[in-house]
Design a protein around this motif. Structure first.
Motif, mmCIF file in Angstrom:
data_model
loop_
_atom_site.group_PDB
_atom_site.id
_atom_site.type_symbol
_atom_site.label_atom_id
_atom_site.label_comp_id
_atom_site.label_asym_id
_atom_site.label_seq_id
_atom_site.Cartn_x
_atom_site.Cartn_y
_atom_site.Cartn_z
ATOM 1 N N ARG A 184 2.239 -7.731 -5.890
ATOM 2 C CA ARG A 184 1.938 -7.745 -4.470
ATOM 3 C C ARG A 184 2.590 -8.932 -3.945
ATOM 4 O O ARG A 184 3.029 -8.738 -2.684
ATOM 5 C CB ARG A 184 0.659 -7.901 -4.229
ATOM 6 N N PHE A 185 2.670 -10.127 -4.479
ATOM 7 C CA PHE A 185 3.249 -11.385 -3.914
ATOM 8 C C PHE A 185 4.716 -11.078 -3.720
ATOM 9 O O PHE A 185 5.263 -11.645 -2.820
ATOM 10 C CB PHE A 185 2.967 -12.379 -5.039
ATOM 11 N N GLN A 186 5.421 -9.992 -4.664
ATOM 12 C CA GLN A 186 6.610 -10.000 -4.585
ATOM 13 C C GLN A 186 6.951 -8.619 -3.477
ATOM 14 O O GLN A 186 8.092 -8.006 -3.621
ATOM 15 C CB GLN A 186 7.321 -9.795 -5.603
ATOM 16 N N GLY A 187 5.922 -8.101 -2.705
ATOM 17 C CA GLY A 187 6.240 -7.043 -1.865
ATOM 18 C C GLY A 187 5.985 -5.787 -2.279
ATOM 19 O O GLY A 187 6.207 -4.671 -1.581
ATOM 20 N N ARG A 188 5.495 -5.634 -3.511
ATOM 21 C CA ARG A 188 5.232 -4.028 -4.064
ATOM 22 C C ARG A 188 3.907 -3.800 -4.083
ATOM 23 O O ARG A 188 3.129 -4.925 -4.323
ATOM 24 C CB ARG A 188 6.033 -3.890 -5.501
ATOM 25 N N SER A 189 3.337 -2.628 -4.057
ATOM 26 C CA SER A 189 2.019 -2.286 -4.066
ATOM 27 C C SER A 189 1.714 -1.224 -5.046
ATOM 28 O O SER A 189 1.503 -0.125 -4.675
ATOM 29 C CB SER A 189 1.230 -2.112 -2.683
ATOM 30 N N PRO A 190 1.639 -1.501 -6.368
ATOM 31 C CA PRO A 190 1.255 -0.631 -7.336
ATOM 32 C C PRO A 190 -0.128 0.208 -7.180
ATOM 33 O O PRO A 190 -1.124 -0.358 -6.522
ATOM 34 C CB PRO A 190 1.314 -1.420 -8.842
ATOM 35 N N SER A 191 -0.260 1.401 -7.699
ATOM 36 C CA SER A 191 -1.478 2.143 -7.426
ATOM 37 C C SER A 191 -2.205 2.157 -8.665
ATOM 38 O O SER A 191 -3.190 2.712 -8.477
ATOM 39 C CB SER A 191 -1.002 3.602 -7.336
ATOM 40 N N ALA A 192 -1.781 1.415 -9.568
ATOM 41 C CA ALA A 192 -2.654 1.182 -10.861
ATOM 42 C C ALA A 192 -2.308 0.014 -11.688
ATOM 43 O O ALA A 192 -1.268 -0.461 -11.419
ATOM 44 C CB ALA A 192 -2.674 2.503 -11.602
ATOM 45 N N ILE A 193 -3.216 -0.486 -12.732
ATOM 46 C CA ILE A 193 -2.889 -1.524 -13.441
ATOM 47 C C ILE A 193 -2.603 -0.802 -14.813
ATOM 48 O O ILE A 193 -3.012 0.270 -14.786
ATOM 49 C CB ILE A 193 -3.915 -2.452 -13.396
ATOM 50 N N PRO A 194 -1.972 -1.524 -15.633
ATOM 51 C CA PRO A 194 -1.790 -1.024 -16.912
ATOM 52 C C PRO A 194 -3.223 -0.596 -17.694
ATOM 53 O O PRO A 194 -4.152 -1.304 -17.442
ATOM 54 C CB PRO A 194 -1.234 -2.346 -17.934
#
Length: 169
Positions: free
Chosen positions: A60-70
């Protein structure tokens, strides 16, 4: 919050993460995976949650918003989690070490996995990440005690004392 203090918090976070992973390394596989009835059901699930959320926030800090964690299942044994964390930690510390006041104060936008889109200053989310880890490391300390394993000290004041001693203060 200034860049120097934020980096110190992230050094603390890494120090505490390493200590709790090391303490969990002394557990048997059965203890590591035992269902304990906590927020996350086992030491494994709690540790992998901390790791996964640190990864998520850095994304998120780098501008991405993943939909899940590992997936927790990827860390069925402590050595796999320990290796993943060891390779990830320098990336997180590098990000924290490269901050400027302007970056910390910047309002950034990110999409959460459940609650939609939020906007807030970067420094607030970065503090949240450290606080989040502290909360869950406390749960692991309780689980270690319940498993009759040696608990660990991860208090910020212990970090400050070790940090000062290492610096020769």
């Amino acid at each position: 919050m200034n860049p120097k203090d934020m980096f110190l918090f992230y050094e603390y976070n890494a120090w505490a993460d390493r200590r709790v992973v090391e303490a969990a390394s002394a557990l048997t596989p059965e203890q590591y995976n035992k269902q304990m009835g906590s927020s996350f059901s086992s030491v494994r699930d709690t540790l992998s949650h901390i790791y996964g959320v640190e990864w998520l926030w850095l994304e998120r800090f780098q501008g991405r918003s993943p939909s899940a964690i590992p997936d927790n299942a990827a860390y069925a044994d402590i050595s796999t989690l320990k290796a993943s964390w060891a390779s990830f930690e320098p990336t997180l510390l590098s990000f924290a070490g490269g901050l400027t006041q302007e970056k910390l104060d910047m309002v950034f936008e990110y999409k959460t996995m459940k609650f939609g889109i939020y906007r807030n200053p970067l420094w607030q989310s970065m503090q949240h990440l450290v606080n989040h880890g502290t909360y869950h490391r406390g749960q692991i300390t309780t689980m270690l005690r319940q498993l009759r394993a040696k608990p660990i000290l991860t208090d910020l004041m212990h970090f400050y004392r070790e940090h000062a001693a290492a610096a020769g203060a």
